[in-house]
Scaffold this motif. Structure first.
Motif, PDB file in Angstrom:
ATOM      1  N   ALA A   3      42.322  39.145  52.623  1.00 42.59           N
ATOM      2  CA  ALA A   3      42.705  38.637  51.400  1.00 42.59           C
ATOM      3  C   ALA A   3      41.739  37.584  50.782  1.00 42.59           C
ATOM      4  O   ALA A   3      41.642  37.786  49.733  1.00 42.59           O
ATOM      5  CB  ALA A   3      44.001  37.893  51.615  1.00 42.59           C
ATOM      6  N   SER A   4      40.804  36.833  51.589  1.00 41.81           N
ATOM      7  CA  SER A   4      40.124  36.166  51.121  1.00 41.81           C
ATOM      8  C   SER A   4      38.803  36.818  50.062  1.00 41.81           C
ATOM      9  O   SER A   4      38.282  36.028  49.426  1.00 41.81           O
ATOM     10  CB  SER A   4      39.390  35.022  52.210  1.00 41.81           C
ATOM     11  OG  SER A   4      38.806  35.987  53.250  1.00 41.81           O
ATOM     12  N   SER A   5      38.457  37.891  50.861  1.00 36.27           N
ATOM     13  CA  SER A   5      37.347  38.791  50.035  1.00 36.27           C
ATOM     14  C   SER A   5      38.065  39.785  49.268  1.00 36.27           C
ATOM     15  O   SER A   5      37.249  40.493  48.577  1.00 36.27           O
ATOM     16  CB  SER A   5      36.158  38.922  51.075  1.00 36.27           C
ATOM     17  OG  SER A   5      37.039  39.786  52.071  1.00 36.27           O
ATOM     18  N   TYR A   6      39.198  39.709  49.270  1.00 34.96           N
ATOM     19  CA  TYR A   6      39.938  40.989  48.283  1.00 34.96           C
ATOM     20  C   TYR A   6      40.229  40.584  47.029  1.00 34.96           C
ATOM     21  O   TYR A   6      39.632  39.429  46.745  1.00 34.96           O
ATOM     22  CB  TYR A   6      41.046  41.418  49.026  1.00 34.96           C
ATOM     23  CG  TYR A   6      41.294  42.956  48.778  1.00 34.96           C
ATOM     24  CD1 TYR A   6      40.443  44.057  48.820  1.00 34.96           C
ATOM     25  CD2 TYR A   6      42.820  43.326  48.611  1.00 34.96           C
ATOM     26  CE1 TYR A   6      40.919  45.377  48.724  1.00 34.96           C
ATOM     27  CE2 TYR A   6      43.082  44.635  48.365  1.00 34.96           C
ATOM     28  CZ  TYR A   6      42.191  45.616  48.260  1.00 34.96           C
ATOM     29  OH  TYR A   6      42.518  46.851  48.193  1.00 34.96           O
ATOM     30  N   PHE A   7      40.688  41.214  46.299  1.00 37.41           N
ATOM     31  CA  PHE A   7      41.230  40.781  44.831  1.00 37.41           C
ATOM     32  C   PHE A   7      42.377  41.271  44.513  1.00 37.41           C
ATOM     33  O   PHE A   7      42.853  42.234  44.003  1.00 37.41           O
ATOM     34  CB  PHE A   7      40.270  41.508  43.909  1.00 37.41           C
ATOM     35  CG  PHE A   7      40.309  41.345  42.175  1.00 37.41           C
ATOM     36  CD1 PHE A   7      40.059  39.703  42.003  1.00 37.41           C
ATOM     37  CD2 PHE A   7      40.634  41.967  41.473  1.00 37.41           C
ATOM     38  CE1 PHE A   7      40.276  39.474  40.625  1.00 37.41           C
ATOM     39  CE2 PHE A   7      40.731  41.862  40.169  1.00 37.41           C
ATOM     40  CZ  PHE A   7      40.559  40.243  39.844  1.00 37.41           C
ATOM     41  N   ILE A   8      43.449  40.218  44.684  1.00 36.37           N
ATOM     42  CA  ILE A   8      44.899  40.456  44.363  1.00 36.37           C
ATOM     43  C   ILE A   8      45.227  39.330  43.387  1.00 36.37           C
ATOM     44  O   ILE A   8      45.947  38.303  43.691  1.00 36.37           O
ATOM     45  CB  ILE A   8      45.756  40.725  45.601  1.00 36.37           C
ATOM     46  CG1 ILE A   8      45.000  41.545  46.764  1.00 36.37           C
ATOM     47  CG2 ILE A   8      46.956  40.911  45.326  1.00 36.37           C
ATOM     48  CD1 ILE A   8      45.890  41.441  48.132  1.00 36.37           C
ATOM     49  N   PRO A   9      45.048  39.420  42.273  1.00 35.37           N
ATOM     50  CA  PRO A   9      45.571  38.462  41.371  1.00 35.37           C
ATOM     51  C   PRO A   9      46.884  38.194  40.973  1.00 35.37           C
ATOM     52  O   PRO A   9      47.435  39.160  40.027  1.00 35.37           O
ATOM     53  CB  PRO A   9      44.260  38.572  40.092  1.00 35.37           C
ATOM     54  CG  PRO A   9      44.315  39.945  40.022  1.00 35.37           C
ATOM     55  CD  PRO A   9      44.105  40.363  41.351  1.00 35.37           C
ATOM     56  N   THR A  10      47.688  37.960  41.890  1.00 33.66           N
ATOM     57  CA  THR A  10      49.205  37.721  41.575  1.00 33.66           C
ATOM     58  C   THR A  10      49.501  36.935  40.617  1.00 33.66           C
ATOM     59  O   THR A  10      48.767  35.909  40.349  1.00 33.66           O
ATOM     60  CB  THR A  10      49.812  37.402  42.772  1.00 33.66           C
ATOM     61  OG1 THR A  10      49.425  36.127  43.526  1.00 33.66           O
ATOM     62  CG2 THR A  10      49.760  38.530  43.856  1.00 33.66           C
ATOM     63  N   LEU A  11      50.610  37.181  39.955  1.00 33.92           N
ATOM     64  CA  LEU A  11      50.919  35.995  38.691  1.00 33.92           C
ATOM     65  C   LEU A  11      52.403  35.676  39.012  1.00 33.92           C
ATOM     66  O   LEU A  11      53.277  36.256  39.480  1.00 33.92           O
ATOM     67  CB  LEU A  11      51.148  36.597  37.414  1.00 33.92           C
ATOM     68  CG  LEU A  11      49.451  37.371  36.964  1.00 33.92           C
ATOM     69  CD1 LEU A  11      49.724  38.195  35.636  1.00 33.92           C
ATOM     70  CD2 LEU A  11      48.741  36.206  36.616  1.00 33.92           C
ATOM     71  N   LYS A  12      52.661  34.384  38.608  1.00 36.90           N
ATOM     72  CA  LYS A  12      54.034  33.697  38.681  1.00 36.90           C
ATOM     73  C   LYS A  12      54.959  34.480  37.626  1.00 36.90           C
ATOM     74  O   LYS A  12      56.274  34.852  37.773  1.00 36.90           O
ATOM     75  CB  LYS A  12      54.016  32.202  38.575  1.00 36.90           C
ATOM     76  CG  LYS A  12      53.266  31.693  39.488  1.00 36.90           C
ATOM     77  CD  LYS A  12      54.057  30.374  40.016  1.00 36.90           C
ATOM     78  CE  LYS A  12      53.507  29.707  41.391  1.00 36.90           C
ATOM     79  NZ  LYS A  12      52.357  28.878  41.100  1.00 36.90           N
ATOM     80  N   GLU A  13      54.375  34.671  36.515  1.00 37.23           N
ATOM     81  CA  GLU A  13      55.285  35.478  35.353  1.00 37.23           C
ATOM     82  C   GLU A  13      54.676  36.637  34.911  1.00 37.23           C
ATOM     83  O   GLU A  13      53.318  36.834  34.853  1.00 37.23           O
ATOM     84  CB  GLU A  13      55.117  34.313  34.087  1.00 37.23           C
ATOM     85  CG  GLU A  13      55.607  33.016  34.383  1.00 37.23           C
ATOM     86  CD  GLU A  13      57.096  33.060  34.413  1.00 37.23           C
ATOM     87  OE1 GLU A  13      57.763  33.814  33.709  1.00 37.23           O
ATOM     88  OE2 GLU A  13      57.821  31.834  35.130  1.00 37.23           O
TER      89      GLU A  13
END
Lengths: 564, 564
Positions: A3-13
């Motif tokens: 996950a540290s070099s991947y791209f998963i821009p999760t959002l709270k909203e």
């Protein structure tokens, strides 16, 4: 994948415009992002899911002998003009002018293009049957793009086109696709219905929709859990016989005074009879101006699609007060007796005895009406909308209702395109005949949304295993604790070595944030490496299940083997 | 795959517009068809090749840690306006208006879109580096689409974009892509050069092109077989030192009468000196109107791209007679001595002694000119075009020239896009900085053509094994002969069972037609099942090789094992 070099821009909203779970969770989980209205970017996680769906579709299409091709997205206007669809398609077609002034459409579908390819390259019955398919980005300039991937303007479709020498062979091709679609949706892990669709506008011979059951879906379906019958409410039949009233002796016709009483409920109450004995008389104006009267039993709803299909018109509407006046019809008290326009009756009226109708006179109804004694309809037709509880037309079990999301649609087209575009073949008898076609679509990107609509909880997505972006999620709860890090790393390497698709959350963030992200992303299996490593244990979880299981680190291998 | 149920519409003749081998054979072999100018349909065979190329590209990009995404084809004009490219791109950009009047481009490349994604989702140095890539259909409205898949208007590209925190890291990302591209083109089985490219217009720091060597290619390359140095002729350097003339003692400057003699060849002949001792004085007008004089040795060609880059202008042209007259310069007898405009000299003029120049006077030249005694140029610059035989600038071996087809291009972009679009990150030191970008393209569909350009004979294609549509072609020469049919069928089933991609020609056509098609299609290995089955033998062939080998049917399994 770390996950540290991947791209998963999760959002709270989720963004304000996201209304449905798939839209909310695919954005919040970092699967997709919106570039502009109806245009979405697939981020690495979303792309993985999309590819998995594509590959399942491809496998079954290949197994069915369909041949994969790739046709241009830019399709010349000349082809669309041959079938008349350049004009018919209207604003939904994105149109592009090239530097020389030639017009093209961004293909929303490829009947014209594939038919052009076939007419140029297939001449003989020996070259048939053929089924060509492609998995491609398609375009439709929706008036109201919304619900994320459900109704976009650029989307991924699988479209297939079959070509046969006879209707019999074409039905065979059609049925093969029907079975292939079942295999595809089964493997995708979806709860779906194969629905008899209305073919009215397209004019094909058969058509089925594949609809994933979801709450608040756009499609309204009536289906039978017992035998599998399913149909759009517009097309659904039901077994009327079981709903019939018992026979009675005919009583004398009588006109009664019903001052100010005209709705079914009011008339039933006023006269003290069952609503089933009130017959509504609806006056419709067809698109050519013709007025017709349609009778239907008081407790049932008239289905306008059935009416439109029966009269073979493009449109029809309930007559307005002004139109009734012009026809000298008394609004609120219309009835079939003595009416000057053709009268048709729904099958619910057949075999009805001693019923009530309007008397074509203000404040009067007839009671004890009987067919054919008092009047005779032109024809009895199935005009009524089937509803929950009606008997299944096939097996008579009670029907159910649901809403759903259309993810596939198959048509037996016949010769509509081959005749318009002169796609003929020379048959065994030496004669030129139009090729019989079918077309078969699957909304690949929409399926991604459909899966989420069907499988999520309040915390996020619960992916079906077959299309999950990864199968296993390893969470190292505190990456600064060297013992936790070592065990997590070890398990990650072991899973990788066993060929398991694994996402390893090695980020330096709080355990709470990791659990939140993991729930949101929805990977099916989870190994949590936390403080219990001191006791030689880790925790196993399955997304969507309540139970957690502590197991010895040495026993993890057995668990991993089951995931292989 | 059985040819009888597959779709390979081979043609005896190529269409008139097909000029190059890849265009001719891909159409004749039934790999592609043209739908409209520059728009091609990939038929099943062509689609297989395309997928193979895609998968090789994908594998190496994944191995390099690049993350696959999919961005919309429709890209909003607003993004293009932020970088100014909405106007700069001109007619090559297909532009589309949606139903609400909003403008979009059909993406020819996606710097703007990916930079927008990154600026919205990446904030910290912790999120970097990243390299995003996609394999996608791209659009360019070419003025003259031609050569089939080589210059189309809709084509498949792999485009990748790297994002780094520093120039040092960006160079690392760039070098990783350089190595990755080598692996990709090596596995594709192509003979290619990695070429130092001109970065002028794009303004990046580094740029390399990957060029497949083909006759009559659009790219002109100078390269060194010994050390691997290669460059576009516009950018190529060469080692001038080895070409220098031996030192001489300076003789006194002299003006000589050279009536009507002005070309290098004529002056050399008239004066009886080597062309290398004649120095041309070329007057250029830069795009801002400035006039400059550029000196170059008589035997070398001036390279306008080098000149344009040196002066950092968009355009420059040789002064016309009228322009020379306005500058009071005598056409045909221009020289540096006493000239009123700035004088620059190519490196070929440095260390030249007792040379000849125009005297700025009709019918006169100076001889025995020496620098700095007689004049002093502003600067010595590499302005000359490298050519076959020049010494390699790296290893001094003689350079070679070739033409080629560009199939890949990598750029270290720097901050051009990130600054224009405000894609900043917060660095370790808490300061906001623009992200350093690189971009990396591969022409996936063009590679299909490049492979054919490089590998064919007069009968058709000879596919490299890694991208051949099938590995093995089994020809049953007479399908009506039950013995031939049985053996061929048996071998087909065996190959299938061993997981070999095999095309089985089971059609009822003549042996000659089968051989012709097989040569055209170019599958690497072939088993011919003919009359020799009566002796228990079949024939093995390798496409492109002369030899045929007869082997016993029982020994075929050993051959098949080598293909697995």
């Amino acid at each position: 994948m770390r996950a540290s070099s991947y791209f998963i821009p999760t959002l709270k909203e989720a963004p304000a415009e996201a209304e449905v779970p798939s839209h909310i969770f695919l954005i919040r989980g970092g699967f997709i992002r919106q570039l502009a209205a109806g245009l979405y970017e697939y981020l690495p996680l979303g792309f993985r899911v999309l590819k998995k769906i594509e590959n399942i579709v491809r496998k079954h299409m290949d197994n069915a002998g369909a041949l994969e091709v790739l046709l241009p997205i830019l399709t010349p206007s000349e082809l669309w003009q041959e079938t008349g669809r350049w004009d018919v398609y209207g604003k939904e077609l994105f149109r592009v002018e090239d530097r020389k002034g030639r017009m093209f459409a961004l293909g929303p579908t490829h009947e014209e293009t594939i038919t052009d390819l076939v007419r140029k390259n297939i001449r003989s019955y020996k070259d048939l049957p053929k089924n060509f398919y492609q998995i491609q980005t398609k375009f439709r300039d929706e008036a109201r793009p919304r619900y994320g991937l459900i109704r976009g303007r650029e989307f991924v479709m699988k479209d297939a086109y079959s070509f046969d020498v006879s209707e019999e062979m074409a039905v065979k091709s059609y049925n093969l696709m029907k079975e292939t679609y079942r295999k595809i949706f089964d493997e995708l892990g979806l709860d779906y219905l194969m629905v008899e669709a209305d073919t009215g506008a397209i004019g094909g011979k058969f058509s089925h929709e594949f609809v994933v059951k979801v709450p608040n879906g756009e499609a309204h379906i009536v289906y039978c859990e017992k035998c599998g019958y399913a149909a759009n409410v517009e097309a659904a039949k039901y077994e009327f016989e079981l709903d019939k009233l018992p026979p009675e002796e005919e009583k004398p016709l009588e006109k009664v005074h019903t001052p100010g009483v005209s709705s079914v409920t009011d008339v039933a109450q006023f006269l003290g009879v069952d609503e089933k004995k009130i017959v509504k008389t609806l006056v419709y104006i067809l698109d050519d101006g013709t007025a017709v009267a349609v009778l239907i039993r008081g407790d049932r709803e008239l289905n306008e699609t059935k009416l439109i299909n029966y009269f073979n018109v493009l449109d029809a509407h309930l007559a307005s007060s002004e139109e009734l006046e012009k026809l000298n019809i008394v609004e609120g008290f219309v009835g079939p007796i003595g009416l000057d326009i053709p009268v048709y009756a729904d099958i619910s009226v057949k075999d009805l005895h001693n019923f009530v109708v309007g008397a074509n006179e203000k404040d009067y109804h007839y009671i004890n009406v009987n067919i054919p004694r008092d009047f005779k309809p032109v024809e009895f037709v199935d005009f009524s909308t089937a509803r929950e509880g009606d008997p299944c037309p096939v097996c008579k079990a009670p029907l159910k209702e649901t809403t759903g999301l259309e993810v596939g649609h198959i048509f037996l087209l016949g010769t509509k395109y081959s005749e318009a575009m002169k796609a003929y073949f020379v048959d065994r008898d030496g004669r030129e005949k139009p090729i019989i076609m079918g077309c078969y679509g699957i909304g690949v990107s929409r399926l991604m949304a459909a899966a989420v609509e069907q499988s999520h909880d309040e915390n996020g997505i619960i992916w079906p295993e077959s299309i999950a972006p990864f199968k296993l999620h390893i969470l190292a709860l505190n990456i600064k604790d060297s013992q936790i890090k070592d065990v997590a790393e070890q398990l990650y390497q072991k899973a990788l070595g066993m060929g398991i698709e694994v996402l390893y959350d090695d980020r330096d963030i709080s355990p709470g944030a990791k659990f939140k992200d993991a729930d949101l992303i929805g990977i099916p299996y989870r190994i949590v490496v936390g403080k219990k490593v001191k006791e030689g244990k880790v925790e196993l979880q399955k997304r969507g299940a309540e139970e957690k299981e502590e197991i010895k680190i040495n026993d993890v291998e057995g668990f991993l083997q089951k995931l292989q």
